[in-house]
Design an enzyme around this catalytic site. Structure first.
Site, PDB file in Angstrom:
ATOM      1  N   THR A  39      32.950  88.594  39.955  1.00 25.66           N
ATOM      2  CA  THR A  39      32.018  89.697  40.210  1.00 25.66           C
ATOM      3  C   THR A  39      30.646  89.432  39.604  1.00 25.66           C
ATOM      4  O   THR A  39      30.531  88.708  38.609  1.00 25.66           O
ATOM      5  CB  THR A  39      32.609  90.998  39.609  1.00 25.66           C
ATOM      6  OG1 THR A  39      31.627  92.022  39.666  1.00 25.66           O
ATOM      7  CG2 THR A  39      33.016  90.817  38.152  1.00 25.66           C
ATOM      8  N   ASP A  40      29.627  90.077  40.158  1.00 25.95           N
ATOM      9  CA  ASP A  40      28.275  89.977  39.582  1.00 25.95           C
ATOM     10  C   ASP A  40      28.187  90.683  38.232  1.00 25.95           C
ATOM     11  O   ASP A  40      27.235  90.471  37.479  1.00 25.95           O
ATOM     12  CB  ASP A  40      27.225  90.543  40.560  1.00 25.95           C
ATOM     13  CG  ASP A  40      27.446  91.998  40.966  1.00 25.95           C
ATOM     14  OD1 ASP A  40      28.433  92.614  40.515  1.00 25.95           O
ATOM     15  OD2 ASP A  40      26.616  92.517  41.744  1.00 25.95           O
ATOM     16  N   GLU A  41      29.184  91.534  37.926  1.00 28.72           N
ATOM     17  CA  GLU A  41      29.105  92.311  36.682  1.00 28.72           C
ATOM     18  C   GLU A  41      29.206  91.446  35.431  1.00 28.72           C
ATOM     19  O   GLU A  41      28.903  91.911  34.333  1.00 28.72           O
ATOM     20  CB  GLU A  41      30.205  93.380  36.648  1.00 28.72           C
ATOM     21  CG  GLU A  41      30.051  94.367  37.763  1.00 28.72           C
ATOM     22  CD  GLU A  41      30.920  95.595  37.593  1.00 28.72           C
ATOM     23  OE1 GLU A  41      31.390  95.859  36.473  1.00 28.72           O
ATOM     24  OE2 GLU A  41      31.130  96.289  38.598  1.00 28.72           O
ATOM     25  N   TYR A  61      36.306  95.753  31.693  1.00 26.67           N
ATOM     26  CA  TYR A  61      36.552  95.090  32.980  1.00 26.67           C
ATOM     27  C   TYR A  61      35.691  93.833  33.113  1.00 26.67           C
ATOM     28  O   TYR A  61      36.212  92.723  33.318  1.00 26.67           O
ATOM     29  CB  TYR A  61      36.257  96.048  34.147  1.00 26.67           C
ATOM     30  CG  TYR A  61      36.082  95.327  35.466  1.00 26.67           C
ATOM     31  CD1 TYR A  61      37.138  94.640  36.051  1.00 26.67           C
ATOM     32  CD2 TYR A  61      34.838  95.302  36.115  1.00 26.67           C
ATOM     33  CE1 TYR A  61      36.966  93.950  37.254  1.00 26.67           C
ATOM     34  CE2 TYR A  61      34.664  94.613  37.309  1.00 26.67           C
ATOM     35  CZ  TYR A  61      35.730  93.940  37.872  1.00 26.67           C
ATOM     36  OH  TYR A  61      35.565  93.252  39.054  1.00 26.67           O
ATOM     37  N   LYS A  79      36.672  89.720  33.224  1.00 28.44           N
ATOM     38  CA  LYS A  79      36.334  88.864  34.362  1.00 28.44           C
ATOM     39  C   LYS A  79      35.474  87.685  33.875  1.00 28.44           C
ATOM     40  O   LYS A  79      35.660  86.550  34.299  1.00 28.44           O
ATOM     41  CB  LYS A  79      35.578  89.647  35.439  1.00 28.44           C
ATOM     42  CG  LYS A  79      36.401  90.666  36.190  1.00 28.44           C
ATOM     43  CD  LYS A  79      37.549  90.070  36.989  1.00 28.44           C
ATOM     44  CE  LYS A  79      37.101  89.247  38.160  1.00 28.44           C
ATOM     45  NZ  LYS A  79      38.260  88.831  39.028  1.00 28.44           N
TER      46      LYS A  79
HETATM   47  P1  NAD Z   1      41.837  96.112  43.961  1.00 32.09           P
HETATM   48  O1  NAD Z   1      42.020  96.847  42.683  1.00 32.09           O
HETATM   49  O2  NAD Z   1      41.679  96.886  45.223  1.00 32.09           O
HETATM   50  O3  NAD Z   1      43.080  95.119  44.196  1.00 32.09           O
HETATM   51  C1  NAD Z   1      43.640  94.371  43.157  1.00 32.09           C
HETATM   52  C2  NAD Z   1      45.027  93.916  43.615  1.00 32.09           C
HETATM   53  O4  NAD Z   1      45.565  93.088  42.566  1.00 32.09           O
HETATM   54  C3  NAD Z   1      46.017  95.055  43.854  1.00 32.09           C
HETATM   55  O5  NAD Z   1      46.720  94.849  45.054  1.00 32.09           O
HETATM   56  C4  NAD Z   1      46.952  94.974  42.653  1.00 32.09           C
HETATM   57  O6  NAD Z   1      48.271  95.423  42.938  1.00 32.09           O
HETATM   58  C5  NAD Z   1      46.925  93.489  42.348  1.00 32.09           C
HETATM   59  N1  NAD Z   1      47.283  93.179  40.947  1.00 32.09           N
HETATM   60  C6  NAD Z   1      46.832  93.807  39.823  1.00 32.09           C
HETATM   61  N2  NAD Z   1      47.408  93.266  38.735  1.00 32.09           N
HETATM   62  C7  NAD Z   1      48.218  92.260  39.174  1.00 32.09           C
HETATM   63  C8  NAD Z   1      49.060  91.323  38.534  1.00 32.09           C
HETATM   64  N3  NAD Z   1      49.201  91.313  37.188  1.00 32.09           N
HETATM   65  N4  NAD Z   1      49.724  90.423  39.293  1.00 32.09           N
HETATM   66  C9  NAD Z   1      49.604  90.428  40.646  1.00 32.09           C
HETATM   67  N5  NAD Z   1      48.836  91.302  41.316  1.00 32.09           N
HETATM   68  C10 NAD Z   1      48.139  92.207  40.587  1.00 32.09           C
HETATM   69  O7  NAD Z   1      40.609  95.133  43.732  1.00 32.09           O
HETATM   70  P2  NAD Z   1      39.509  94.602  44.754  1.00 32.09           P
HETATM   71  O8  NAD Z   1      38.382  95.542  44.771  1.00 32.09           O
HETATM   72  O9  NAD Z   1      40.173  94.180  45.996  1.00 32.09           O
HETATM   73  O10 NAD Z   1      39.001  93.297  43.952  1.00 32.09           O
HETATM   74  C11 NAD Z   1      39.605  92.033  44.178  1.00 32.09           C
HETATM   75  C12 NAD Z   1      38.894  90.986  43.344  1.00 32.09           C
HETATM   76  O11 NAD Z   1      37.519  90.940  43.703  1.00 32.09           O
HETATM   77  C13 NAD Z   1      38.920  91.263  41.843  1.00 32.09           C
HETATM   78  O12 NAD Z   1      39.113  90.049  41.175  1.00 32.09           O
HETATM   79  C14 NAD Z   1      37.533  91.837  41.539  1.00 32.09           C
HETATM   80  O13 NAD Z   1      37.148  91.536  40.228  1.00 32.09           O
HETATM   81  C15 NAD Z   1      36.702  91.092  42.559  1.00 32.09           C
HETATM   82  N6  NAD Z   1      35.483  91.790  43.006  1.00 32.09           N
HETATM   83  C16 NAD Z   1      35.538  93.054  43.498  1.00 32.09           C
HETATM   84  C17 NAD Z   1      34.386  93.666  43.979  1.00 32.09           C
HETATM   85  C18 NAD Z   1      34.395  95.057  44.565  1.00 32.09           C
HETATM   86  O14 NAD Z   1      33.339  95.579  44.921  1.00 32.09           O
HETATM   87  N7  NAD Z   1      35.542  95.703  44.740  1.00 32.09           N
HETATM   88  C19 NAD Z   1      33.169  92.982  43.924  1.00 32.09           C
HETATM   89  C20 NAD Z   1      33.148  91.680  43.407  1.00 32.09           C
HETATM   90  C21 NAD Z   1      34.308  91.093  42.958  1.00 32.09           C
HETATM   91  O1  TDX Z   2      32.636 109.174  41.700  1.00 31.45           O
HETATM   92  C1  TDX Z   2      31.823 108.281  41.412  1.00 31.45           C
HETATM   93  N1  TDX Z   2      30.503 108.607  41.293  1.00 31.45           N
HETATM   94  C2  TDX Z   2      29.536 107.687  40.992  1.00 31.45           C
HETATM   95  O2  TDX Z   2      28.345 108.038  40.896  1.00 31.45           O
HETATM   96  C3  TDX Z   2      32.227 106.906  41.208  1.00 31.45           C
HETATM   97  C4  TDX Z   2      33.675 106.530  41.310  1.00 31.45           C
HETATM   98  C5  TDX Z   2      31.245 106.002  40.905  1.00 31.45           C
HETATM   99  N2  TDX Z   2      29.942 106.360  40.792  1.00 31.45           N
HETATM  100  C6  TDX Z   2      28.913 105.318  40.526  1.00 31.45           C
HETATM  101  C7  TDX Z   2      29.210 104.333  39.422  1.00 31.45           C
HETATM  102  C8  TDX Z   2      28.532 103.073  39.916  1.00 31.45           C
HETATM  103  O3  TDX Z   2      27.164 103.078  39.556  1.00 31.45           O
HETATM  104  O4  TDX Z   2      28.845 104.532  41.724  1.00 31.45           O
HETATM  105  C9  TDX Z   2      28.630 103.158  41.431  1.00 31.45           C
HETATM  106  C10 TDX Z   2      29.770 102.337  42.014  1.00 31.45           C
HETATM  107  O5  TDX Z   2      30.941 102.643  41.275  1.00 31.45           O
HETATM  108  P1  TDX Z   2      32.331 101.871  41.489  1.00 31.45           P
HETATM  109  O6  TDX Z   2      32.761 102.026  42.906  1.00 31.45           O
HETATM  110  O7  TDX Z   2      33.260 102.291  40.414  1.00 31.45           O
HETATM  111  O8  TDX Z   2      31.865 100.346  41.358  1.00 31.45           O
HETATM  112  P2  TDX Z   2      31.220  99.477  40.151  1.00 31.45           P
HETATM  113  O9  TDX Z   2      31.515 100.062  38.823  1.00 31.45           O
HETATM  114  O10 TDX Z   2      29.785  99.211  40.520  1.00 31.45           O
HETATM  115  O11 TDX Z   2      32.104  98.131  40.297  1.00 31.45           O
HETATM  116  C11 TDX Z   2      32.433  97.625  41.607  1.00 31.45           C
HETATM  117  O12 TDX Z   2      31.647  96.517  41.957  1.00 31.45           O
HETATM  118  C12 TDX Z   2      31.858  95.337  41.226  1.00 31.45           C
HETATM  119  C13 TDX Z   2      33.915  97.243  41.698  1.00 31.45           C
HETATM  120  O13 TDX Z   2      34.716  98.364  41.349  1.00 31.45           O
HETATM  121  C14 TDX Z   2      34.213  96.071  40.792  1.00 31.45           C
HETATM  122  O14 TDX Z   2      35.556  95.657  40.956  1.00 31.45           O
HETATM  123  C15 TDX Z   2      33.314  94.946  41.168  1.00 31.45           C
HETATM  124  O15 TDX Z   2      33.468  93.893  40.267  1.00 31.45           O
END
Ligand code: NAD
Ligand code: TDX
Length: 330
Positions: free
Chosen positions: A119-121, A146, A150
């Site tokens: 992630t960019d975070e 988190y 990562k």
């Molecule tokens: P998500 O929470 O929707 O899915 C995570 C999955 O991993 C789930 O299916 C969960 O059951 C599984 N999991 C959790 N712990 C586990 C374990 N110990 N063993 C096996 N499986 C396990 O997450 P997502 O949003 O799909 O993110 C996927 C990846 O992408 C993550 O590594 C996250 O850091 C990265 N990422 C997410 C975003 C975003 O915007 N959501 C952005 C950049 C990077």
């Molecule tokens: O109810 C809400 N109201 C609100 O204002 C929620 C759930 C979030 N927010 C804000 C917090 C953040 O500034 O919205 C923005 C996005 O929130 P999230 O969806 O929780 O994402 P963020 O914390 O930015 O992280 C996401 O992007 C990077 C993913 O959850 C991560 O897994 C990924 O690494």
């Protein structure tokens, strides 16, 4: 090509499995997923080329037996929600650090290609209103449990490349949106609140900026890196989609037929990162990737339609999620 996709029952992993089966007839996929609260078997396509194994990426024996039978590992599995990590960091350390460690060890033993999805975070945040963006040279500076776990997992991947010659790549992507995203996350939470007649919830003043990318654009970039990426390299994935949270909520409200100010402010997230922005020049120039979803508003409208049409997919998560937010005061 036999792919082991960890976390393939979660949001991005499940979309990756779907895209891979659709676009690559030569690919078969094994999903390794613990099916935590974030995993959903209904997200994994029913397909003779896809197998779901329920298990933990931190289970050394299971991971070893699966990794040895595959040509490449694409590692999505993680605890992924910042708010949860502020409530209890324990599973974040276990899955994101120990889980990645076990996968790296198995990939090293069996000489298997490894792609780490991050992630960019990990870079922390940027000031509002500046042209700065994250690049592959930006120093790591994570803010939450988190993002720090990562960051630690990324650093392990780099060390395994340098010390053991593991054939690995890393991608750091910005905020994804699209179908199959858990309703705890910002955009699906607001869409499903509105379907339920509840006002959207904005943290603080809502000035925080996220760099939105459609999940399919992210996953096509992962494919480009798998096929053409150089071992040991880090690629940043982003589609120049910066929007502040207040504007996102106003747009969702408008697209769903509500007044744009029909939301409520709730308590801010502690340590809330201000702004993320990705410079994806390396990915674009070196690997020829470009996003297909240029229009965020159109992508949001399609995502809203998906949640309207797929209530049985998200209904079971909703009550539990909102009870958790009530407890956190958000
Ligand atoms: P998500 O929470 O929707 O899915 C995570 C999955 O991993 C789930 O299916 C969960 O059951 C599984 N999991 C959790 N712990 C586990 C374990 N110990 N063993 C096996 N499986 C396990 O997450 P997502 O949003 O799909 O993110 C996927 C990846 O992408 C993550 O590594 C996250 O850091 C990265 N990422 C997410 C975003 C975003 O915007 N959501 C952005 C950049 C990077
Ligand atoms: O109810 C809400 N109201 C609100 O204002 C929620 C759930 C979030 N927010 C804000 C917090 C953040 O500034 O919205 C923005 C996005 O929130 P999230 O969806 O929780 O994402 P963020 O914390 O930015 O992280 C996401 O992007 C990077 C993913 O959850 C991560 O897994 C990924 O690494």
């Amino acid at each position: 090509m036999r792919l082991l996709v960890t976390g393939g029952a979660g949001f991005i992993g499940a979309n990756f499995v779907r895209l891979s089966l659709e676009m690559r007839p030569e690919v078969s996929v094994t999903v390794l997923d613990l099916l935590t609260y974030a995993g959903n078997t209904a997200s994994v396509p029913q397909d003779p080329r896809a197998t779901l194994v329920k298990g933990d990426v931190a289970d050394a024996e299971l991971v070893d037996s699966l990794v040895r039978e595959h040509d490449a590992v694409v590692h999505f599995a993680a605890e992924s929600h910042n708010d949860n990590s502020l409530d209890d960091p324990t599973p974040f350390v276990q899955t994101n650090l120990i889980g990645t460690f076990q996968l790296l060890e198995a990939a090293r033993r069996h000489g298997v290609r490894f792609h780490h999805v991050s992630t960019d975070e990990v870079y922390g945040d940027l000031p509002l209103g500046t042209p700065d963006k994250f690049t592959p040279d930006t120093p790591y500076n994570p803010s939450s449990p988190y993002s720090s776990t990562k960051a630690g997992s990324d650093l392990m991947v780099r060390a395994w490349v340098r010390s053991f010659g593991l054939e690995a790549t890393i991608s750091n992507c910005s905020n994804n949106y699209g179908p199959f995203q858990h309703v705890e996350k910002f955009i699906p939470r607001q869409i499903t609140n509105l379907i339920d007649g509840v006002k959207p919830k904005l943290y603080g003043a809502g000035l925080n900026v996220r760099d939105w990318i459609h999940v399919d654009d992210h996953n096509r970039a992962v494919w480009a890196i798998l096929e053409k990426g150089r071992a040991g390299e880090t690629y940043l994935i982003g589609a120049d989609g910066e929007v502040d949270n207040k504007t996102v909520i106003e747009t969702v409200l408008e697209l769903m037929g509500h007044a744009p100010d029909d939301y409520e402010h709730v308590a801010d997230r502690p340590g809330h990162d201000l702004r993320y922005a990705i410079d994806a020049t390396k990915l674009r120039d070196e690997l020829g990737w470009a996003p297909l979803y240029g229009d965020f508003r159109a992508g949001l409208a399609a995502t809203i339609a998906w949640y309207r049409d797929n209530e049985p997919w998200w209904r079971a998560q909703k009550l539990e999620t909102e009870l958790k937010y009530q407890r956190l005061g958000r």
